[in-house]
Design an enzyme around this catalytic site. Structure first.
Site, PDB file in Angstrom:
ATOM      1  N   GLU A 156      39.018  40.242  53.804  1.00  0.00           N
ATOM      2  CA  GLU A 156      39.959  39.141  54.072  1.00  0.00           C
ATOM      3  C   GLU A 156      40.772  39.305  55.348  1.00  0.00           C
ATOM      4  O   GLU A 156      42.003  39.188  55.335  1.00  0.00           O
ATOM      5  CB  GLU A 156      40.898  38.964  52.863  1.00  0.00           C
ATOM      6  CG  GLU A 156      40.149  38.716  51.568  1.00  0.00           C
ATOM      7  CD  GLU A 156      41.075  38.570  50.354  1.00  0.00           C
ATOM      8  OE1 GLU A 156      42.280  38.820  50.488  1.00  0.00           O
ATOM      9  OE2 GLU A 156      40.568  38.218  49.282  1.00  0.00           O
ATOM     10  N   HIS A 235      35.623  32.229  45.219  1.00  0.00           N
ATOM     11  CA  HIS A 235      36.711  31.856  44.305  1.00  0.00           C
ATOM     12  C   HIS A 235      36.861  30.344  44.436  1.00  0.00           C
ATOM     13  O   HIS A 235      37.414  29.848  45.415  1.00  0.00           O
ATOM     14  CB  HIS A 235      38.015  32.558  44.699  1.00  0.00           C
ATOM     15  CG  HIS A 235      38.006  34.015  44.395  1.00  0.00           C
ATOM     16  ND1 HIS A 235      37.929  34.503  43.102  1.00  0.00           N
ATOM     17  CD2 HIS A 235      38.041  35.098  45.201  1.00  0.00           C
ATOM     18  CE1 HIS A 235      37.931  35.827  43.129  1.00  0.00           C
ATOM     19  NE2 HIS A 235      37.996  36.205  44.391  1.00  0.00           N
TER      20      HIS A 235
HETATM   21  C1  XIL Z   1      42.603  40.940  42.538  1.00  0.00           C
HETATM   22  C2  XIL Z   1      42.541  41.509  41.127  1.00  0.00           C
HETATM   23  O1  XIL Z   1      41.714  40.700  40.338  1.00  0.00           O
HETATM   24  C3  XIL Z   1      43.927  41.584  40.557  1.00  0.00           C
HETATM   25  O2  XIL Z   1      43.902  42.254  39.292  1.00  0.00           O
HETATM   26  C4  XIL Z   1      44.873  42.333  41.506  1.00  0.00           C
HETATM   27  O3  XIL Z   1      46.174  42.289  41.017  1.00  0.00           O
HETATM   28  C5  XIL Z   1      44.832  41.720  42.902  1.00  0.00           C
HETATM   29  O4  XIL Z   1      43.484  41.685  43.357  1.00  0.00           O
HETATM   30  N1  XIL Z   1      40.093  38.867  46.477  1.00  0.00           N
HETATM   31  C6  XIL Z   1      39.699  40.185  46.361  1.00  0.00           C
HETATM   32  C7  XIL Z   1      39.996  40.923  45.108  1.00  0.00           C
HETATM   33  O5  XIL Z   1      39.025  40.691  47.259  1.00  0.00           O
HETATM   34  O6  XIL Z   1      40.186  42.294  45.326  1.00  0.00           O
HETATM   35  C8  XIL Z   1      41.171  40.340  44.363  1.00  0.00           C
HETATM   36  O7  XIL Z   1      41.320  41.017  43.120  1.00  0.00           O
HETATM   37  C9  XIL Z   1      40.990  38.846  44.181  1.00  0.00           C
HETATM   38  C10 XIL Z   1      40.894  38.150  45.518  1.00  0.00           C
END
Ligand code: XIL
Length: 349
Positions: A156, A235
């Site tokens: 990201e 997502h």
């Molecule tokens: C999220 C987890 O699901 C949560 O439990 C944590 O608190 C924060 O991170 N993008 C990503 C993931 O690359 O690592 C993230 O995971 C969700 C968004």
């Protein structure tokens, strides 16, 4: 005549039970297609929740640790590493004969307080990042022994409007993207055997963000920086799915750079007040389209959702009032999304 009928019934019973327990599991179907299929897994559920473990073992041939490999979980204080959580995930994956997606080495988010509040100099920060990458990769190189199919080296780093996101890891004395280059180089030095990925969200189709990622990777490759793949998180929101023709074109342009492509964190959130047969069917279509698109691009080799049961999804805590984003409901009953994936794996060429 009587006996024949019983024999026939027995054979039919066997056929039914073999298709219910195995032949139609996602991992068995995916293996035939030459891709890995999986889910993010979390602790303590992957060691303690019997139903959870049963589904993970039966359905998936790859897992991504939801949090256990991240910076805050592995480096508890300056140069103090603790792989106890991570090792539990690796051991569980070994028992279930699964591969692992390593996630992640460099992220602006979820960093521990000792680091962000630690007033380190730019030189110290650079050394901390180098040592973190080297230590984590060394650890898993010996413990996971070839089980890790990819590492999300940088996570990201680009904003939705296609700019470089500001990050703790940037060094104001050098170019703001230097940390990205260094991270891939250090990762390659530490473990030249593992595939190195860039991973991001909202870049499924062709848009400003995926354009920026594309140009960043072209630039990295032009300078000989080692990068093997692109992770597209997926997502998604039920109300706003991507245009899958555009997703395919996007995957194809990254494939043309010689990159492997993974769908890394799929979930499809919806308004919890509107969960019904029609919305769950619509969600299933989106899951099916994503997998179908992946199967249509030979370089797309892995399909991973961010969890698999709504019982442990991150969505309700991240986006209040939203959820029901995964393949199984909270009682571990498969949803239309699960059936959609089975159907695509059974049908697509
Ligand atoms: C999220 C987890 O699901 C949560 O439990 C944590 O608190 C924060 O991170 N993008 C990503 C993931 O690359 O690592 C993230 O995971 C969700 C968004």
């Amino acid at each position: 005549m009587q006996i024949d009928r019983w024999v026939l019934l027995g054979i039919m019973g066997l056929l039914v039970s073999s298709s219910a327990f195995g032949a139609s599991s996602l991992r068995m179907l995916a293996e035939k297609k030459g891709i890995t299929i999986g889910a993010a897994v979390g602790l303590p559920q992957v060691t303690d929740d019997a139903k959870y473990k049963e589904v993970v073992a039966r359905e998936f041939n790859v897992v991504t640790p939801e949090n256990a490999f991240k910076f805050a979980a592995t480096q508890k204080g300056l140069n103090t590493f603790d792989f106890s959580q991570a090792d539990q995930i690796v051991e569980a994956a070994k028992k279930m004969d699964q591969k692992i997606r390593g996630h992640n080495l460099v992220w602006h988010h979820s960093l521990p307080d000792w680091l962000t509040k630690g007033r380190f100099s730019n030189i110290q920060k650079k050394e901390i990042l180098r040592f973190h990458i080297q230590s984590v990769l060394n650890h898993f190189r010996s413990t996971a022994q070839g089980r890790i199919i990819a590492w999300d080296v940088v996570n990201e780093a680009i904003t939705d409007d296609g700019k470089l996101r500001s990050s703790f890891w940037q060094n104001p004395e050098t170019s703001p993207d230097e940390y990205i280059t260094l991270a891939f180089q250090w990762a390659h030095q530490a473990d030249p055997t593992v595939k190195l990925f860039y991973n991001d969200y909202s870049a499924e189709g062709i848009n400003k963000k995926s354009d920026a990622i594309y140009h960043m990777i072209v630039n990295l490759k032009d300078r000989g920086v080692p990068i093997d793949g692109i992770g597209s998180q997926f997502h998604l929101d039920l109300k706003d799915p991507p245009d899958f023709a555009s997703v395919k074109k996007n995957m194809q342009r990254f494939a043309a750079l010689g990159l492997e492509i993974h769908i890394t964190e799929m979930d499809v959130e919806m308004d919890l007040k509107k969960v019904n047969k029609a919305t769950l069917e619509a969600q299933g279509k989106i899951y099916g389209n994503a997998l179908r698109t992946c199967l249509g691009v030979p370089e797309c080799k892995s399909f991973v959702s961010w969890g698999f049961t709504d019982k442990y999804s991150w969505i309700p805590s991240f986006h209040s009032g939203f959820g029901s984003a995964l393949l199984y409901d909270e009682a571990f009953e498969p949803k239309p999304a699960y059936q959609a994936l089975v159907k695509v794996l059974e049908q697509e060429g």
